[in-house]
Write a protein that holds these residues in place. Structure first.
Motif, PDB file in Angstrom:
ATOM      1  N   ILE A 154       0.427   4.015   6.593  1.00 49.25           N
ATOM      2  CA  ILE A 154       0.585   5.447   6.891  1.00 49.25           C
ATOM      3  C   ILE A 154       1.551   6.132   5.941  1.00 49.25           C
ATOM      4  O   ILE A 154       1.717   7.349   6.001  1.00 49.25           O
ATOM      5  N   GLY A 155       2.188   5.375   5.066  1.00 43.42           N
ATOM      6  CA  GLY A 155       3.088   5.984   4.094  1.00 43.42           C
ATOM      7  C   GLY A 155       3.414   5.022   2.983  1.00 43.42           C
ATOM      8  O   GLY A 155       3.401   3.807   3.177  1.00 43.42           O
ATOM      9  N   VAL A 156       3.701   5.541   1.789  1.00 46.32           N
ATOM     10  CA  VAL A 156       3.986   4.680   0.660  1.00 46.32           C
ATOM     11  C   VAL A 156       4.897   5.398  -0.323  1.00 46.32           C
ATOM     12  O   VAL A 156       4.845   6.628  -0.459  1.00 46.32           O
ATOM     13  N   THR A 157       5.779   4.633  -0.974  1.00 40.39           N
ATOM     14  CA  THR A 157       6.596   5.123  -2.079  1.00 40.39           C
ATOM     15  C   THR A 157       6.173   4.359  -3.324  1.00 40.39           C
ATOM     16  O   THR A 157       6.144   3.125  -3.311  1.00 40.39           O
ATOM     17  N   THR A 191      -2.465  -0.917 -11.418  1.00 44.09           N
ATOM     18  CA  THR A 191      -2.867  -0.178 -12.612  1.00 44.09           C
ATOM     19  C   THR A 191      -2.532   1.306 -12.539  1.00 44.09           C
ATOM     20  O   THR A 191      -2.673   2.012 -13.545  1.00 44.09           O
ATOM     21  N   LEU A 192      -2.090   1.795 -11.378  1.00 44.04           N
ATOM     22  CA  LEU A 192      -1.778   3.220 -11.229  1.00 44.04           C
ATOM     23  C   LEU A 192      -0.288   3.470 -11.047  1.00 44.04           C
ATOM     24  O   LEU A 192       0.197   4.566 -11.327  1.00 44.04           O
ATOM     25  N   GLY A 193       0.443   2.500 -10.580  1.00 45.33           N
ATOM     26  CA  GLY A 193       1.869   2.648 -10.341  1.00 45.33           C
ATOM     27  C   GLY A 193       2.394   1.407  -9.655  1.00 45.33           C
ATOM     28  O   GLY A 193       1.635   0.488  -9.325  1.00 45.33           O
ATOM     29  N   ILE A 194       3.694   1.361  -9.441  1.00 48.50           N
ATOM     30  CA  ILE A 194       4.339   0.213  -8.797  1.00 48.50           C
ATOM     31  C   ILE A 194       4.754   0.611  -7.393  1.00 48.50           C
ATOM     32  O   ILE A 194       5.489   1.585  -7.198  1.00 48.50           O
ATOM     33  N   ILE A 195       4.277  -0.111  -6.405  1.00 50.98           N
ATOM     34  CA  ILE A 195       4.600   0.176  -5.010  1.00 50.98           C
ATOM     35  C   ILE A 195       6.023  -0.289  -4.731  1.00 50.98           C
ATOM     36  O   ILE A 195       6.375  -1.449  -4.973  1.00 50.98           O
ATOM     37  N   ALA A 196       6.855   0.622  -4.230  1.00 56.37           N
ATOM     38  CA  ALA A 196       8.252   0.302  -3.938  1.00 56.37           C
ATOM     39  C   ALA A 196       8.468  -0.032  -2.465  1.00 56.37           C
ATOM     40  O   ALA A 196       9.214  -0.950  -2.130  1.00 56.37           O
ATOM     41  N   ASP A 197       7.823   0.715  -1.577  1.00 56.49           N
ATOM     42  CA  ASP A 197       7.902   0.407  -0.148  1.00 56.49           C
ATOM     43  C   ASP A 197       6.694   0.993   0.551  1.00 56.49           C
ATOM     44  O   ASP A 197       5.975   1.833  -0.011  1.00 56.49           O
ATOM     45  N   ALA A 198       6.458   0.543   1.769  1.00 55.54           N
ATOM     46  CA  ALA A 198       5.282   0.987   2.511  1.00 55.54           C
ATOM     47  C   ALA A 198       5.613   1.103   3.985  1.00 55.54           C
ATOM     48  O   ALA A 198       6.457   0.368   4.515  1.00 55.54           O
ATOM     49  N   THR A 199       4.957   2.031   4.649  1.00 57.67           N
ATOM     50  CA  THR A 199       5.120   2.253   6.084  1.00 57.67           C
ATOM     51  C   THR A 199       3.798   1.963   6.779  1.00 57.67           C
ATOM     52  O   THR A 199       2.745   2.473   6.358  1.00 57.67           O
ATOM     53  N   PHE A 200       3.845   1.142   7.831  1.00 62.15           N
ATOM     54  CA  PHE A 200       2.629   0.697   8.516  1.00 62.15           C
ATOM     55  C   PHE A 200       2.655   1.073   9.993  1.00 62.15           C
ATOM     56  O   PHE A 200       3.716   1.147  10.622  1.00 62.15           O
ATOM     57  N   ARG A 201       1.447   1.263  10.519  1.00 62.47           N
ATOM     58  CA  ARG A 201       1.263   1.393  11.972  1.00 62.47           C
ATOM     59  C   ARG A 201       1.172  -0.002  12.573  1.00 62.47           C
ATOM     60  O   ARG A 201       0.499  -0.881  12.041  1.00 62.47           O
ATOM     61  N   LEU A 202       1.860  -0.215  13.702  1.00 63.49           N
ATOM     62  CA  LEU A 202       1.944  -1.537  14.321  1.00 63.49           C
ATOM     63  C   LEU A 202       1.122  -1.618  15.609  1.00 63.49           C
ATOM     64  O   LEU A 202       0.636  -0.608  16.120  1.00 63.49           O
ATOM     65  N   HIS A 203       0.991  -2.846  16.102  1.00 63.87           N
ATOM     66  CA  HIS A 203       0.350  -3.105  17.388  1.00 63.87           C
ATOM     67  C   HIS A 203       1.263  -4.007  18.222  1.00 63.87           C
ATOM     68  O   HIS A 203       2.001  -4.818  17.656  1.00 63.87           O
ATOM     69  N   PRO A 204       1.181  -3.895  19.550  1.00 65.51           N
ATOM     70  CA  PRO A 204       1.908  -4.863  20.388  1.00 65.51           C
ATOM     71  C   PRO A 204       1.317  -6.260  20.194  1.00 65.51           C
ATOM     72  O   PRO A 204       0.113  -6.404  19.961  1.00 65.51           O
ATOM     73  N   LEU A 205       2.154  -7.283  20.297  1.00 68.90           N
ATOM     74  CA  LEU A 205       1.624  -8.641  20.264  1.00 68.90           C
ATOM     75  C   LEU A 205       0.700  -8.848  21.460  1.00 68.90           C
ATOM     76  O   LEU A 205       1.015  -8.423  22.580  1.00 68.90           O
TER      77      LEU A 205
END
Length: 471
Positions: A154-157, A191-205
């Motif tokens: 859901i998000g990326v730097t 090939t487009l850029g370097i991913i520095a961090d990412a934001t993810f949607r989670l699920h309950p175990l």
């Protein structure tokens, strides 16, 4: 400028820099330096030096898939993100996590499990980092129920080729320049850029898990009744494996018992295979028992996954090619040069791994392709992957001759890509073999991808040549 001057410029950024070694090779290409940034700002500083001195850069995290994809046309700086290994934020109440690109998926899972949550992805390569997960687009069994990293992101730097830091999604509402960077960068091989961090949607175990496994006997060629799926007709001739699964898999995936994954392990396409189904959540064991009726007399329920679950296939032992010959001998399949169209030789022991993607109504073709291609090329092949999502991986013995690998790939594409809906990608092969085949096959969106590359990296500084069309 001299090499000493360039290294001084890299070190002047404050980022740790070392000389590259054999372990830093990218698909056989050795960089000159390795930079170890600890933040997006430090990645940006390194990329500004690369831009000023016309240096090509390739990013890595755990290094587990540096041999995947085509070798870069040049590689001066390896940007190693191993020091960027922090979980930056875990908003458990919102089911959201933000992690740096160098965090391994296993470490992230441990941190999330403490709050009873998970990133619902099964990564088939141990040691994969968040950045590597996104850059290669790799996914495991539960992609059927929860989607891939692309769907949960859901998000990326990212840091672009000129050192610009760009963010999209997550807590930032507006995307950069109209692009959804998360979806664009996933599977782009850096090939487009370097991913520095990412934001993810989670699920309950899940409250509980159970697996149903069943064995399907050795394949033979049979005729199955065709059926129409979304206006298209399934093939009428198939292997026994595909015939056995022809009716069972749609019944399982469409069942109200809601399986999370349906996987197959076929250690040798000349022999039997195992099908396993994962059921998660409330009353998992009872629902799994109900699925046994769809999977035949050999079906059984366990609380633990089979040992091969969620992993890439292991290559079969190269004891004899189909037809009863050895790699150097002759027989009903002909000589090496007759079968493969090449002379003798060896790949040198590197991994040989292909990915086969299909669509549900072509389930039978997913099995016929590897089976027939292995026979026609005179090789042994093993298959493992998702029947529910129609994504399979195929492995060949590491010492398979380059010509036979090329012949197998060509034959597999003949079986899988006839209507433009199947896809065969060569993920990993030794360098000598890679020079003899097309790793990507036909890519319909190639011109669009080239325009995107021109927009983000006009000087071709990031992983040049790693992607289709030399992108």
């Amino acid at each position: 400028m001299s090499e000493r001057d360039v290294r001084d410029a890299l070190e002047a950024t404050g980022v740790a820099v070392r000389g590259a070694g054999d372990e830093d090779e990218v698909a056989g290409v050795r960089p000159r330096w390795v930079a170890l940034p600890e933040s997006a700002e430090e990645i940006a500083a390194v990329m500004r030096v690369c831009a000023a001195h016309d240096l090509a850069a390739v990013a890595t995290g755990g290094g587990t898939k540096l041999h995947w994809g085509a070798p870069p046309r040049r590689c001066d700086v390896l940007v190693d993100l191993c020091c960027m290994n922090r979980v930056m934020e875990h908003a458990a109440g919102d089911l959201v996590v933000r992690a740096q690109a160098g965090v391994t998926v296993e470490a992230l899972a441990r941190a999330l499990a403490e709050e009873g949550q998970e990133l619902a992805l099964d990564v088939p390569v141990p040691g994969t980092t968040v950045g590597g997960l996104l850059a290669t687009g790799v996914a495991g069994p539960r992609r059927f129920r929860h989607g891939t990293a692309r769907d949960l992101l859901i998000g990326v730097t990212v840091v672009l080729a000129d050192g610009t830091i760009a963010r999209s999604g997550g807590k930032v509402v507006k995307n950069v320049a109209g692009y959804d960077l998360g979806k664009l960068f996933t599977g782009s091989y850096g090939t487009l850029g370097i991913i520095a961090d990412a934001t993810f949607r989670l699920h309950p175990l899940p409250a509980a898990r159970a697996w149903v496994t069943a064995t399907v006997e050795r394949p033979v060629t049979v005729t199955v009744e065709p059926y129409v799926y979304e206006g298209k007709t399934l093939e009428t001739t198939s292997t026994g494996v595909a015939a056995s699964l022809h009716a069972a898999i749609p019944a399982i995936t469409e069942s109200p018992l809601e399986p999370s994954a349906v996987e197959v392990d076929w250690p040798d396409v000349e022999g039997p295979c195992t099908v396993a189904v994962l059921v998660e959540g409330t009353a998992a064991a009872e629902r799994a028992k109900a699925l046994c009726g769809l999977m035949g007399e050999t079906a059984e329920v366990t609380e633990e996954p089979p040992p091969w679950w969620g992993l890439l296939p292991e290559p079969p032992a190269p004891d004899r090619p189909p037809g009863g010959t050895t790699n150097g001998g002759t027989g009903s399949e002909g000589t090496t040069s007759e079968v493969a169209g090449e002379g003798t030789g060896s790949t040198g022991g590197g991994e040989i791994l292909l990915e086969v993607r299909n669509i549900p109504y072509r389930l039978a073709g997913s099995f016929v392709g590897p089976f027939e291609a292995a026979r026609e090329a005179g090789v042994r092949a093993s298959v493992r992957g998702s029947l529910a999502a129609s994504v399979l991986h195929v492995a060949l013995p590491p010492d398979t001759e380059p010509g036979r690998v090329a012949a197998f790939t060509s034959q597999l594409r003949d079986h899988m890509e006839t209507d433009g809906e199947g896809r065969v990608v060569v993920l990993a092969v030794p360098p000598e073999t890679g020079r003899r085949l097309d790793r990507w096959g036909h890519v319909g969106a190639l011109r669009l991808m080239q325009r995107v590359k021109e927009r983000f990296d006009p000087d071709r500084r990031l992983s040049p040549g790693r992607f289709p069309g030399g992108i």
